[in-house]
Design an enzyme around this catalytic site. Structure first.
Site, mmCIF file in Angstrom:
data_model
loop_
_atom_site.group_PDB
_atom_site.id
_atom_site.type_symbol
_atom_site.label_atom_id
_atom_site.label_comp_id
_atom_site.label_asym_id
_atom_site.label_seq_id
_atom_site.Cartn_x
_atom_site.Cartn_y
_atom_site.Cartn_z
ATOM 1 N N CYS A 178 0.797 -1.225 0.000
ATOM 2 C CA CYS A 178 0.000 0.000 0.000
ATOM 3 C C CYS A 178 0.830 1.275 0.000
ATOM 4 C CB CYS A 178 -0.950 -0.005 1.203
ATOM 5 S SG CYS A 178 -1.931 -1.517 1.297
ATOM 6 N N HIS A 313 -2.765 8.029 5.963
ATOM 7 C CA HIS A 313 -3.010 6.687 5.438
ATOM 8 C C HIS A 313 -4.420 6.245 5.832
ATOM 9 C CE1 HIS A 313 -1.908 2.886 3.740
ATOM 10 N NE2 HIS A 313 -2.072 2.229 4.878
ATOM 11 N N HIS A 353 -10.019 1.473 0.481
ATOM 12 C CA HIS A 353 -8.560 1.392 0.449
ATOM 13 C C HIS A 353 -8.114 0.837 -0.895
ATOM 14 C CE1 HIS A 353 -4.498 0.800 1.343
ATOM 15 N NE2 HIS A 353 -4.565 0.174 2.511
#
Length: 450
Positions: A178, A313, A353
């Site tokens: 990620c 994040h 996400h």
């Protein structure tokens, strides 16, 4: 990386595709400014075992999988002949290659560059991507055997762009989970500084070829129980997977000014590090994140109290979010002379996400915020988590659309992206404010950092 303040790296073009039918920058900004929910049901045209997926919670130890995620409506759309690709080869190509190519073309157009007239220039292409299990196994014999080597290769997400556009500079795919997209931007900037390429495309793509990520996080009981990603919120119950593609164009500021390119932002500093040993690989580290953020701020040459917007994040997990908040508070939480707080948000609250592309979607959100002079709200921010102390922390969640006043003609922001492989990335940006005519204010980037 040391930032060259005499001729810094700037962002001059961008493009995006995101869930909820977002195909343009205008679509994206409107969705963010209006705090839209861009999530939707699982796609029914990918042959996924949805009945089995939704029934996982019936097995002891597995979590609920809701019929929700951030999926691209246009993942299967592609005009192969436009890019000189045969239809059969196009089907064998990972959709991440197809959509990344399309979005890269639009990013170049946004920068005022003709994508069909690049020749064999030494232009870099750095893309973040991860393997998402598209197509049949390579050992199977089917109509697409012979095309699978390039079609399934992760490196071809960048290589396909370079091949179709005639770019002969570095062509690299970064896979650090990620954190991939911000790491790709960091590498692209360094490639330009080191004269490996004159300018570069940097971005990331995530289109799920299988629902494997949902199976994995169901087993770990880390999926959002209600099908909503709630970054930094008290009622966050887990993350929710999504898709997206974003690409930016980077070059030296001297080149941008010489060619008359619009400067969206200076990349003042970027850094990448790793958590190191100790905790299991997937567990975030507050100390590593703090070291990373401090190093990035030091490289940027900007005092942390000047950073007004932080795109975090923020995955909505009970473990990760508080650890991240602690690191942010240590660096950006110093008292400000004007009594203001830095506003924190995460685009994952809108679209889930997006894994390898998550940081790039957050970066483009920040660039659009600077362009419009407004900070969009983060959804589900009404009740921040009580796992950290917000009072006097210097941070608060962006819970509503609000104007963003520049500081001496410049708006400063930061973006974070952390990976399940333990890699962390952070960037600090400076964006020039525009006056009423749409021109850069007198106190431009050049004057603010002379």
């Amino acid at each position: 990386m040391s930032t060259n303040h005499d001729d810094p790296i700037v962002i001059v073009g961008m493009a995006v595709e995101a869930p909820g039918g977002v195909e343009t920058l205008a679509d994206y900004w409107t969705a963010l400014a209006e705090s839209r929910d861009l999530l939707g049901p699982f796609p029914r045209d990918r042959g996924w075992p949805l009945e089995r997926l939704f029934g996982l919670a019936e097995t002891e130890g597995w979590g609920t999988v809701r019929d929700a995620g951030g999926f691209l409506d246009t993942a299967a759309d592609f005009d192969p002949q436009f890019f000189g690709i045969t239809p059969r080869e196009a089907v064998a190509m990972d959709p991440q290659q197809r959509v990344a190519l399309r979005v890269a073309w639009r990013a170049l157009e946004n920068a005022g560059i003709n994508p069909s007239d690049l020749g064999d220039d030494e232009i870099g292409c750095y893309m973040g991507a991860s393997n998402t299990e598209y197509g049949p196994h390579g050992a199977e014999v089917n109509d697409y055997t012979g095309y699978r080597a390039g079609g399934a290769a992760l490196g071809a997400v960048a290589g396909r762009i370079s091949n179709c556009l005639g770019l002969t500079g570095p062509s690299v795919v970064v896979d650090v989970a990620c954190a991939s997209s911000l790491a790709a931007v960091h590498m692209a900037a360094n490639g330009i500084r080191n004269d490996e390429c004159e300018w570069a495309l940097a971005g990331a793509a995530c289109i799920m070829g299988s629902p494997g990520a949902f199976f994995e996080f169901s087993k770990n009981n880390a999926l959002a129980a209600d099908g909503q990603c709630r970054p930094y919120a008290e009622d966050a119950s887990g993350t929710l997977w999504g898709e997206g593609v974003g690409v930016v164009v980077l070059e030296r500021e001297s080149r941008a000014r010489r060619l008359g390119h619009r400067i969206y932002a200076r990349l003042l500093g970027s850094r990448v590090n790793h958590n190191g040993k100790g905790a299991p690989i997937a567990v975030p580290s507050t100390s590593a994140q703090e070291r990373l953020i401090r190093a990035t701020v030091a490289a940027s040459g900007v005092a942390p109290e000047l950073v007004d917007l932080i795109e975090g994040h923020g995955t909505g997990t009970a473990v990760g979010d508080p650890l991240e908040l602690a690191a942010l508070q240590q660096v950006y939480g110093a008292p400000r002379t004007d009594g203001s707080d830095a506003l924190l948000g995460s685009v994952k609250s809108n679209l889930g996400h997006a894994q390898a592309a998550a940081g790039l979607l957050g970066l483009i959100k920040v660039l659009l915020s600077g362009l419009h002079g407004q900070i969009p709200p983060t959804r589900h921010a009404a009740q921040p988590t009580t796992r950290v102390d917000w009072d006097g922390s210097g941070l608060r969640l962006a819970s509503e659309l609000r104007d963003w006043a520049p500081r001496d003609g410049v708006r400063y922001a930061a973006v974070s992206s952390f990976g399940v492989s333990g890699t962390n990335a952070h960037a600090v940006l400076a964006m020039p404010a525009l006056d009423e005519t749409g021109s850069v204010q007198a106190a431009s980037l050049k004057e603010a950092h002379a």
